[in-house]
Write a protein that holds these residues in place. Structure first.
Motif, mmCIF file in Angstrom:
data_model
loop_
_atom_site.group_PDB
_atom_site.id
_atom_site.type_symbol
_atom_site.label_atom_id
_atom_site.label_comp_id
_atom_site.label_asym_id
_atom_site.label_seq_id
_atom_site.Cartn_x
_atom_site.Cartn_y
_atom_site.Cartn_z
ATOM 1 N N LEU A 127 23.557 -66.644 15.975
ATOM 2 C CA LEU A 127 24.155 -65.816 16.972
ATOM 3 C C LEU A 127 23.483 -64.937 17.829
ATOM 4 O O LEU A 127 23.063 -64.813 18.950
ATOM 5 C CB LEU A 127 25.507 -65.375 16.895
ATOM 6 N N ILE A 128 22.706 -64.021 16.892
ATOM 7 C CA ILE A 128 21.652 -63.030 17.327
ATOM 8 C C ILE A 128 20.618 -63.727 17.850
ATOM 9 O O ILE A 128 20.104 -63.261 19.145
ATOM 10 C CB ILE A 128 21.384 -62.080 16.258
ATOM 11 N N ALA A 141 19.197 -63.292 22.082
ATOM 12 C CA ALA A 141 17.849 -63.051 22.631
ATOM 13 C C ALA A 141 17.464 -64.520 23.490
ATOM 14 O O ALA A 141 16.962 -64.237 24.517
ATOM 15 C CB ALA A 141 17.002 -62.925 21.314
ATOM 16 N N PHE A 142 17.723 -65.529 23.132
ATOM 17 C CA PHE A 142 17.245 -66.653 23.880
ATOM 18 C C PHE A 142 17.915 -67.002 25.103
ATOM 19 O O PHE A 142 17.119 -66.937 26.172
ATOM 20 C CB PHE A 142 17.547 -68.088 22.929
ATOM 21 N N SER A 143 19.391 -66.672 25.097
ATOM 22 C CA SER A 143 19.971 -66.787 26.353
ATOM 23 C C SER A 143 19.408 -65.701 27.381
ATOM 24 O O SER A 143 19.670 -65.870 28.461
ATOM 25 C CB SER A 143 21.556 -66.751 26.270
ATOM 26 N N MET A 144 19.110 -64.414 26.841
ATOM 27 C CA MET A 144 18.776 -63.336 27.751
ATOM 28 C C MET A 144 17.400 -63.571 28.324
ATOM 29 O O MET A 144 17.368 -63.487 29.673
ATOM 30 C CB MET A 144 18.736 -62.055 26.898
ATOM 31 N N VAL A 145 16.541 -64.011 27.744
ATOM 32 C CA VAL A 145 15.453 -64.428 28.042
ATOM 33 C C VAL A 145 15.580 -65.464 29.073
ATOM 34 O O VAL A 145 14.671 -65.712 30.148
ATOM 35 C CB VAL A 145 14.182 -64.767 27.126
ATOM 36 N N PHE A 146 16.289 -66.573 28.778
ATOM 37 C CA PHE A 146 16.454 -67.813 29.465
ATOM 38 C C PHE A 146 16.979 -67.405 31.015
ATOM 39 O O PHE A 146 16.524 -67.986 32.059
ATOM 40 C CB PHE A 146 17.366 -68.757 28.863
ATOM 41 N N SER A 147 17.846 -66.539 30.966
ATOM 42 C CA SER A 147 18.521 -65.980 32.226
ATOM 43 C C SER A 147 17.453 -65.188 33.096
ATOM 44 O O SER A 147 17.112 -65.413 34.300
ATOM 45 C CB SER A 147 19.651 -64.896 31.930
ATOM 46 N N TYR A 148 16.590 -64.617 32.320
ATOM 47 C CA TYR A 148 15.870 -63.405 33.031
ATOM 48 C C TYR A 148 14.851 -64.319 33.729
ATOM 49 O O TYR A 148 14.153 -64.031 34.481
ATOM 50 C CB TYR A 148 14.828 -62.612 32.149
ATOM 51 N N LEU A 182 13.001 -76.836 16.547
ATOM 52 C CA LEU A 182 14.302 -77.230 15.692
ATOM 53 C C LEU A 182 14.071 -78.649 15.114
ATOM 54 O O LEU A 182 14.426 -79.029 13.892
ATOM 55 C CB LEU A 182 15.396 -77.346 16.353
ATOM 56 N N LEU A 183 13.484 -79.656 15.811
ATOM 57 C CA LEU A 183 13.493 -80.868 15.326
ATOM 58 C C LEU A 183 12.423 -81.165 14.154
ATOM 59 O O LEU A 183 12.712 -82.251 13.469
ATOM 60 C CB LEU A 183 13.113 -81.747 16.455
ATOM 61 N N ILE A 184 11.509 -80.317 14.160
ATOM 62 C CA ILE A 184 10.239 -80.564 13.131
ATOM 63 C C ILE A 184 10.811 -79.492 11.984
ATOM 64 O O ILE A 184 9.977 -79.805 10.984
ATOM 65 C CB ILE A 184 9.199 -80.294 13.623
ATOM 66 N N GLY A 185 12.057 -78.919 12.146
ATOM 67 C CA GLY A 185 12.443 -78.532 10.718
ATOM 68 C C GLY A 185 12.430 -76.890 10.693
ATOM 69 O O GLY A 185 12.496 -76.381 9.553
ATOM 70 N N PHE A 186 12.200 -76.148 11.590
ATOM 71 C CA PHE A 186 12.038 -74.708 11.534
ATOM 72 C C PHE A 186 13.545 -74.187 11.683
ATOM 73 O O PHE A 186 14.275 -74.872 11.987
ATOM 74 C CB PHE A 186 11.360 -74.162 12.880
ATOM 75 N N PRO A 187 13.415 -73.071 10.733
ATOM 76 C CA PRO A 187 14.756 -72.392 10.787
ATOM 77 C C PRO A 187 15.270 -71.821 12.107
ATOM 78 O O PRO A 187 14.795 -71.538 12.814
ATOM 79 C CB PRO A 187 14.693 -71.184 9.768
ATOM 80 N N VAL A 188 16.683 -72.297 12.243
ATOM 81 C CA VAL A 188 17.474 -72.202 13.591
ATOM 82 C C VAL A 188 17.387 -70.698 14.104
ATOM 83 O O VAL A 188 16.934 -70.438 15.103
ATOM 84 C CB VAL A 188 18.728 -72.480 13.438
ATOM 85 N N ALA A 189 17.789 -69.734 13.435
ATOM 86 C CA ALA A 189 17.724 -68.326 14.011
ATOM 87 C C ALA A 189 16.553 -67.977 14.252
ATOM 88 O O ALA A 189 16.159 -67.355 15.087
ATOM 89 C CB ALA A 189 18.450 -67.525 12.568
ATOM 90 N N PRO A 211 19.456 -54.279 21.033
ATOM 91 C CA PRO A 211 20.526 -53.624 20.116
ATOM 92 C C PRO A 211 22.062 -53.186 20.688
ATOM 93 O O PRO A 211 23.011 -53.431 19.818
ATOM 94 C CB PRO A 211 19.938 -52.103 20.277
ATOM 95 N N PHE A 212 22.196 -53.190 22.193
ATOM 96 C CA PHE A 212 23.499 -53.319 22.630
ATOM 97 C C PHE A 212 23.992 -54.459 22.658
ATOM 98 O O PHE A 212 25.423 -54.552 22.160
ATOM 99 C CB PHE A 212 23.400 -52.350 24.000
ATOM 100 N N ARG A 213 23.459 -55.565 22.625
ATOM 101 C CA ARG A 213 23.980 -56.939 22.633
ATOM 102 C C ARG A 213 24.271 -57.214 21.266
ATOM 103 O O ARG A 213 25.575 -57.778 20.937
ATOM 104 C CB ARG A 213 22.986 -58.054 22.943
ATOM 105 N N ILE A 214 23.542 -56.649 20.241
ATOM 106 C CA ILE A 214 23.938 -56.909 18.695
ATOM 107 C C ILE A 214 25.245 -56.024 18.511
ATOM 108 O O ILE A 214 25.995 -56.509 17.727
ATOM 109 C CB ILE A 214 22.664 -56.595 18.018
ATOM 110 N N TYR A 215 24.967 -55.044 19.007
ATOM 111 C CA TYR A 215 26.090 -54.080 18.413
ATOM 112 C C TYR A 215 27.591 -54.690 19.081
ATOM 113 O O TYR A 215 28.746 -54.648 18.484
ATOM 114 C CB TYR A 215 26.113 -52.715 19.176
ATOM 115 N N SER A 216 27.598 -55.387 20.337
ATOM 116 C CA SER A 216 28.674 -55.844 21.006
ATOM 117 C C SER A 216 29.219 -56.868 20.116
ATOM 118 O O SER A 216 30.394 -57.303 19.929
ATOM 119 C CB SER A 216 28.430 -56.445 22.484
#
Length: 458
Positions: free
Chosen positions: A313-314, A318-325, A14-21, A69-74
């Motif tokens: 948000l999407i 994904a980030f929070s899911m992998v972080f928890s896993y 993020l600091l070097i300028g890559f798009p956030v999502a 897909p279920f997370r995105i649908y929610s």
């Protein structure tokens, strides 16, 4: 440790300028695959064949995303988040009606004869725009185009003028209806109406603190904020008051419609955002700035901003899911609950400092969707009132718009400021207002009962 490395990798990108999502999504996939490979390796999957173990690890990593897909649908089914595009649309429509210009011109002449009066009127208009539009960029640009040349013309100190405009424009982050509060309501899973109600008095205290600071500066250093001579062309004082009321009453009516319906329990924030859209279109008709083309442009801008928020948000999901896993949450939880001193206050102080520092480099949306979800379970474990904690975070996130070097308000203002205004002057101008925000944040943290908030749940 994979989750911790993943977090700092995403922060670096993020600091070097890559798009956030795209950063969040790509980092999640990459480290998800690594986590799968490491898991297979730990169970001896590489003992017989390296390629077979690698393939099995990649398959395991990919399987982690089966529930995406279920997370995105929610997310798509979340009615709270429906308020975001509608409040954005309301703000853009009001921006195009020229509401800011009318408020600034009338109130600038009304308070101009007072020393520091134009700066005070800028703060008051900023608070009205915050409560009616909530669009930080539009507020800063409008006040920068109209108010800054007036202040520079009458020899206002450049740092004071630029700092006042930047700080006033960011009031939309804490004064309802705030997009930040809607996002935090979703993250904390608390009613957005409760956050709106709790944020009103801290927001008003911040407005009062800005005005008191300007009055003190104008009194101590008279040449920094001189009074503007009366303009006979504007008529007598009673006519100026009447003109100001004519400019203020429509926006106040909209504020009452939107916030009043929420606080009275008549409508949810999502429903009141629809009321706000209709009210904004009504004001556009009243100001004779309504057109199909204007509505189309406002709708397109709203879609672009909303798409950015939901894209982040999407990716953040994904980030929070992998972080928890990968066990990152457990490491953070153990660290936060073993801070020296009282664990509740140690947690509050550390998180506020961390969010303040991160605000220097990344945007409030990333912080809300990446950092805050990690903190929510820990706050629940410590028995901290989520409403109080969310308001503290919202007040803290407001500073991310002001803090050099990447504060968005600084760039918005510099983009419309005259060439004579240097970037370093804008940076210096916001420093006292950042200090004021931190002081108000401290008051809210130490004395939440003054604002009718209970800090710790029984």
């Amino acid at each position: 440790m994979i989750g911790i490395v993943m977090f700092f990798t995403a922060l670096f990108m993020l600091l070097i300028g890559f798009p956030v999502a795209f950063t969040f999504a790509a980092v999640s996939v990459f480290f998800g695959l690594i986590a799968g490979i490491v898991e297979i390796y730990s169970y001896g999957g590489f003992d017989t064949s390296f390629l077979a173990g690698l393939a099995e690890g990649i398959t395991e990593g990919i399987a982690m995303f089966d529930y995406m897909p279920f997370r995105i649908y929610s997310i798509q089914q979340n009615t709270i988040l429906m308020a975001i595009p509608m409040f954005i649309f309301m703000g853009i429509v009001l921006q195009k009606t020229g509401l800011a210009e009318k408020l600034l011109e009338s109130m600038g002449f009304l308070f101009g004869e007072v020393r520091g009066g134009v700066a005070i009127s800028t703060v008051l208009v900023g608070s009205l725009l915050a409560a009616s539009t909530g669009v930080v960029g539009a507020s800063v640009v409008a006040m920068g185009v109209i108010s800054l040349p007036v202040m520079l013309k009458y020899k206002y100190n450049t740092e004071l003028a630029t700092g006042t405009i930047c700080a006033s424009g960011t009031l939309g982050q804490i004064i309802p209806p705030s997009i930040v509060l809607i996002i935090l309501g979703d993250v904390f899973q608390v009613p957005v109406g409760d956050l709106f109600s709790a944020a009103v008095w801290p927001g008003l205290l911040l407005v009062a603190a800005y005005i008191i600071f300007i009055l003190i500066i104008a009194f101590v250093k008279k040449d920094m904020a001189p009074a503007i001579p009366a303009d006979p062309a504007r008529g007598n004082k009673s006519k100026q008051v009447r003109d100001a009321l004519i400019a203020i009453i429509p926006s106040l009516s909209l504020i009452i419609l939107v916030l009043g319906s929420i606080f009275a329990g008549v409508a949810t924030p999502t429903e009141s955002s629809a009321v706000g859209c209709l009210g904004a279109l009504g004001l556009a008709l009243m100001y004779r700035s309504f057109s199909i083309q204007m509505v189309k442009e406002a709708a397109l801008e709203s879609v672009k901003i909303t798409s950015m928020v939901f894209g982040i948000l999407i990716g953040a999901t994904a980030f929070s899911m992998v972080f928890s896993y990968t066990g990152g949450e457990d490491i953070v939880h153990d660290f936060m609950t073993n801070l020296p001193g009282d664990e509740k206050w140690g947690f509050i102080i550390f998180t506020m400092l961390a969010i303040l520092i991160l605000g220097f480099f990344i945007d409030f949306v990333e912080i809300s969707y990446i950092i805050v979800p990690i903190l929510v379970p820990i706050a629940e474990h410590l028995g901290i009132n989520p409403v109080w904690f969310a308001i503290l975070i919202a007040m803290n996130l407001q500073t991310s718009f002001l803090t050099p070097p990447f504060g968005f308000s600084l760039f918005y203002l510099k983009g419309v400021a005259p060439p004579s205004v240097q970037t370093i002057q804008v940076y210096k101008g916001v420093l006292p207002f950042i200090a004021i925000q931190i002081i108000v944040l401290g008051i809210l943290a130490v004395y939440p009962e003054l604002f009718g908030i209970t800090p710790i749940l029984e």
